[in-house]
Design a protein around this motif. Structure first.
Motif, mmCIF file in Angstrom:
data_model
loop_
_atom_site.group_PDB
_atom_site.id
_atom_site.type_symbol
_atom_site.label_atom_id
_atom_site.label_comp_id
_atom_site.label_asym_id
_atom_site.label_seq_id
_atom_site.Cartn_x
_atom_site.Cartn_y
_atom_site.Cartn_z
ATOM 1 N N ALA A 401 0.901 -1.400 0.113
ATOM 2 C CA ALA A 401 0.036 -0.059 -0.054
ATOM 3 C C ALA A 401 0.689 1.236 -0.256
ATOM 4 O O ALA A 401 0.471 2.193 -0.731
ATOM 5 C CB ALA A 401 -0.927 0.010 1.279
ATOM 6 N N THR A 402 1.879 1.338 0.975
ATOM 7 C CA THR A 402 2.552 2.369 0.789
ATOM 8 C C THR A 402 3.580 2.688 -0.039
ATOM 9 O O THR A 402 4.264 3.754 -0.321
ATOM 10 C CB THR A 402 3.221 2.667 2.299
ATOM 11 O OG1 THR A 402 2.134 2.299 3.289
ATOM 12 C CG2 THR A 402 3.601 4.095 2.924
ATOM 13 N N ILE A 403 4.167 1.771 -0.705
ATOM 14 C CA ILE A 403 5.385 1.801 -1.768
ATOM 15 C C ILE A 403 4.658 1.613 -3.147
ATOM 16 O O ILE A 403 5.021 2.116 -3.903
ATOM 17 C CB ILE A 403 6.566 0.864 -1.406
ATOM 18 C CG1 ILE A 403 7.115 1.487 -0.123
ATOM 19 C CG2 ILE A 403 7.497 0.886 -2.339
ATOM 20 C CD1 ILE A 403 8.208 0.784 0.439
ATOM 21 N N LEU A 404 4.179 0.198 -3.262
ATOM 22 C CA LEU A 404 4.025 0.011 -4.724
ATOM 23 C C LEU A 404 2.925 0.621 -5.377
ATOM 24 O O LEU A 404 2.724 1.000 -6.500
ATOM 25 C CB LEU A 404 3.698 -1.568 -4.875
ATOM 26 C CG LEU A 404 4.889 -2.455 -4.670
ATOM 27 C CD1 LEU A 404 4.533 -4.050 -4.621
ATOM 28 C CD2 LEU A 404 5.955 -2.060 -5.613
ATOM 29 N N LEU A 405 1.795 0.741 -4.563
ATOM 30 C CA LEU A 405 0.585 1.702 -5.085
ATOM 31 C C LEU A 405 1.121 2.927 -5.515
ATOM 32 O O LEU A 405 0.556 3.238 -6.596
ATOM 33 C CB LEU A 405 -0.500 1.647 -4.130
ATOM 34 C CG LEU A 405 -1.288 0.237 -3.806
ATOM 35 C CD1 LEU A 405 -2.216 0.419 -3.012
ATOM 36 C CD2 LEU A 405 -1.733 -0.716 -5.032
ATOM 37 N N PRO A 406 1.613 3.835 -4.728
ATOM 38 C CA PRO A 406 1.791 5.267 -5.210
ATOM 39 C C PRO A 406 2.862 4.922 -6.372
ATOM 40 O O PRO A 406 2.692 6.067 -7.245
ATOM 41 C CB PRO A 406 2.531 5.679 -4.029
ATOM 42 C CG PRO A 406 2.272 5.126 -2.760
ATOM 43 C CD PRO A 406 1.964 3.538 -3.256
ATOM 44 N N LEU A 407 3.910 4.173 -6.631
ATOM 45 C CA LEU A 407 4.658 3.884 -7.684
ATOM 46 C C LEU A 407 3.910 3.626 -8.956
ATOM 47 O O LEU A 407 3.973 4.041 -10.022
ATOM 48 C CB LEU A 407 5.739 2.934 -7.378
ATOM 49 C CG LEU A 407 6.986 3.416 -6.525
ATOM 50 C CD1 LEU A 407 7.902 2.104 -6.306
ATOM 51 C CD2 LEU A 407 7.505 4.869 -6.947
ATOM 52 N N GLY A 408 2.807 2.536 -8.639
ATOM 53 C CA GLY A 408 1.913 2.114 -9.992
ATOM 54 C C GLY A 408 1.170 3.566 -10.144
ATOM 55 O O GLY A 408 1.285 3.617 -11.387
ATOM 56 N N GLY A 409 0.916 4.402 -9.304
ATOM 57 C CA GLY A 409 0.001 5.642 -9.464
ATOM 58 C C GLY A 409 0.938 6.487 -10.417
ATOM 59 O O GLY A 409 0.459 6.980 -11.459
ATOM 60 N N VAL A 410 2.312 6.581 -10.136
ATOM 61 C CA VAL A 410 3.215 7.508 -10.800
ATOM 62 C C VAL A 410 3.390 6.981 -12.376
ATOM 63 O O VAL A 410 3.279 7.669 -13.392
ATOM 64 C CB VAL A 410 4.721 7.659 -10.298
ATOM 65 C CG1 VAL A 410 5.530 8.264 -11.088
ATOM 66 C CG2 VAL A 410 4.603 8.099 -8.912
ATOM 67 N N ALA A 411 3.467 5.852 -12.514
ATOM 68 C CA ALA A 411 3.643 4.948 -13.795
ATOM 69 C C ALA A 411 2.413 5.256 -14.589
ATOM 70 O O ALA A 411 2.516 5.622 -15.782
ATOM 71 C CB ALA A 411 3.952 3.601 -13.572
ATOM 72 N N VAL A 412 1.254 4.853 -13.920
ATOM 73 C CA VAL A 412 0.027 5.211 -14.726
ATOM 74 C C VAL A 412 -0.117 6.774 -15.223
ATOM 75 O O VAL A 412 -0.423 6.816 -16.192
ATOM 76 C CB VAL A 412 -1.114 4.772 -13.995
ATOM 77 C CG1 VAL A 412 -2.339 5.089 -14.850
ATOM 78 C CG2 VAL A 412 -0.991 3.259 -13.869
ATOM 79 N N SER A 413 0.377 7.467 -14.387
ATOM 80 C CA SER A 413 -0.082 9.031 -14.871
ATOM 81 C C SER A 413 1.231 9.493 -15.950
ATOM 82 O O SER A 413 0.715 10.102 -16.765
ATOM 83 C CB SER A 413 0.144 9.865 -13.428
ATOM 84 O OG SER A 413 1.497 9.801 -12.959
ATOM 85 N N ILE A 414 2.250 8.835 -15.655
ATOM 86 C CA ILE A 414 3.159 9.211 -16.811
ATOM 87 C C ILE A 414 2.793 8.405 -18.150
ATOM 88 O O ILE A 414 2.885 9.116 -19.274
ATOM 89 C CB ILE A 414 4.518 8.583 -16.350
ATOM 90 C CG1 ILE A 414 5.126 9.590 -15.183
ATOM 91 C CG2 ILE A 414 5.544 8.809 -17.745
ATOM 92 C CD1 ILE A 414 6.451 9.122 -14.676
#
Ligand code: TRP
Length: 466
Positions: A401-414
């Protein structure tokens, strides 16, 4: 009563998957789409995780940051994931492969699958807890104890080497059976009844809590932001919680959107889902925090908050057995519709990427999750010691929740902001001009700059400076 109910429920689900998942059919109506997606979004994240994270991170300031994250980052990213799945009509890895062939973008999908797997590792355990509490509630065992006694009851239950495992196993088997057989109309129909009922029940409980003596102190705790109480880790936790609650950052919404029919107004549905999900979380807070302060408890109880506080609340109401059984049943079912969405993401990936039959894929995923969940559950007792200060349970939660999901969010936004052709994106959002999406420029700006930059700042600050 429990077993027949669950059985009926997964007969629904069973029909649903045969119909929708295998033939890549569509959800029936717009309300069906909203409710099915809400079924994935609303779960333990809203009612269990949100209040305890808010309680541990200082209340008002955390909730304020959470709401900003949902509005400024969560909602735009829900739209982005919807757009990807809607356009690609494939599982999460397949979607990236379809929209960005011969590039490493599919690795984002792989990260999502891993996140989903880790989340299931502790989510199944907590789903098991809700089932145990339902069972205890029906038998009238959640009565006449003091808050301290409820705390002892909870602590000794989750640390028990066998009891929580039995429930975890039952939950995995139920989800397994549902997914292996394929399901028709299920999530949709079940959610149609379940979600509104849960919503109304939460409202009734919130009103009840707000009428308790000293309730206003709880409301103040939730809405008076004391920013001196918040740490950089608290900000990252709020961000991660926003993603967790919205089922964001691992392609779950990509998968669901691949089952949307034609002519769907994506921005509107994304807004409705984000709004309802957030309302449920806030209402859950309004059930819990007034009660916490009214009974002179501490809000930073941690994972036991909902399980320790709520029995005390039900006890004050007429027909406590009815209310507590209903609540834990709905919570268990809400958790069930969420964990199914997680399982489906991983299963569809395993079955398609390794060309395995669905049956084999489901078994591999369920088996692996079982191992993980057993470790997670045992780590709360004496049998597995903490590793670097956190139990396996806490590590699974933290890493996903605290590491992979925010990173996934960055990836999707890019991906959507920079890589995807803007005409394709506009076409998806407006359905070839059927709807008007007036904020497209702002939206692109958010995806390109605001979302990745904000998430990365919070993330790196926490990683290197905290
Ligand atoms: N959102 C669900 C909840 O709040 C949990 C969940 C389901 C989830 N699918 C997800 C979380 C995908 C992150 C990613 O309980």
């Amino acid at each position: 009563m429990f077993i027949p109910f669950i059985f009926k429920y997964y007969v629904f689900l069973h029909h649903y998957y045969t119909n929708h998942m295998k033939s890549r059919d569509t959800f029936t109506g717009k309300i069906g789409i909203v409710l099915a997606t809400v079924g994935s979004a609303v779960g333990l994240g809203n009612i269990w995780r949100f209040p305890y994270e808010a309680g541990q991170n200082g209340g008002g300031a955390f909730i304020f940051i959470y709401l900003v994250c949902v509005l400024a980052l969560g909602f735009p990213l829900v739209m982005a994931e919807f757009a990807v799945g809607y356009k690609a009509k494939a599982n999460v890895v397949g979607s990236f492969k379809a929209l960005a062939p011969n590039t490493p973008w599919y690795m984002v999908g792989l990260m999502g699958v891993s996140a989903g797997f880790l989340i299931m590792g502790f989510y199944f355990v907590v789903t098991g807890w809700t089932a145990e509490y339902f069972w205890q509630a029906v038998q009238g065992n959640l009565l006449h104890l003091s808050s301290e006694e409820y705390k002892i009851m909870f602590d000794s239950f989750i640390a028990h080497p066998i009891k929580p495992l039995v429930w975890t196993l039952i939950m995995i088997v139920l989800v397994h059976v549902v997914i292996i057989n394929g399901i028709k109309n299920g999530i949709e129909k079940a959610s149609k009844i379940l979600m509104p009922t849960l919503f109304v029940l939460m409202l009734v409980l919130a009103i009840h809590s707000l009428l308790l003596p000293n309730a206003m102190e709880g409301v103040r705790f939730m809405f008076e932001p004391k920013f001196e109480n918040i740490t950089s880790e608290g900000v990252l936790t709020a961000l991660g919680q926003a993603f967790f609650s919205l089922s964001l950052g691992m392609g779950c919404l990509i998968t669901y959107a691949s089952y949307f029919g034609k002519g769907i107004n994506i921005p509107r549905i994304a807004f409705q889902v984000s709004f309802i999900d957030t309302m449920v979380a806030v209402i859950a807070g309004l059930v819990i925090f007034p009660a916490v302060f009214s009974f002179g408890m501490q809000p930073d109880e941690g994972t036991g908050l909902v399980f320790v506080m709520l029995p005390t609340v039900f006890e004050q109401m007429p027909f406590p057995i009815f209310w507590s059984s209903l609540f834990y049943l709905l919570l268990a079912l809400a958790a069930f519709t969420s964990v199914i969405s997680l399982h489906e993401v991983v299963t569809s990936y395993v079955s398609e990427e390794f060309s395995l039959s669905r049956k084999k894929a489901v078994s591999i995923v369920s088996g692996a999750v079982l191992v993980l969940a057993v470790l997670a559950s045992l780590s709360l007792g004496a049998s597995i010691h903490p590793i670097f200060g956190k139990s396996v349970f806490e590590w699974l939660d933290y890493i996903s929740a605290t590491i992979l999901l925010p990173l996934g969010g960055v990836a999707v936004s890019i991906f959507v902001g920079w890589y995807l052709d803007k005409r394709i994106l506009l076409d998806v959002l407006e359905q070839e001009g059927q709807f008007k999406f007036r904020f497209f420029k702002t939206y692109i700006f958010v995806l390109r700059y605001i979302a990745p930059v904000c998430i990365l700042i919070v993330f790196l600050h926490n990683l290197f400076l905290a």
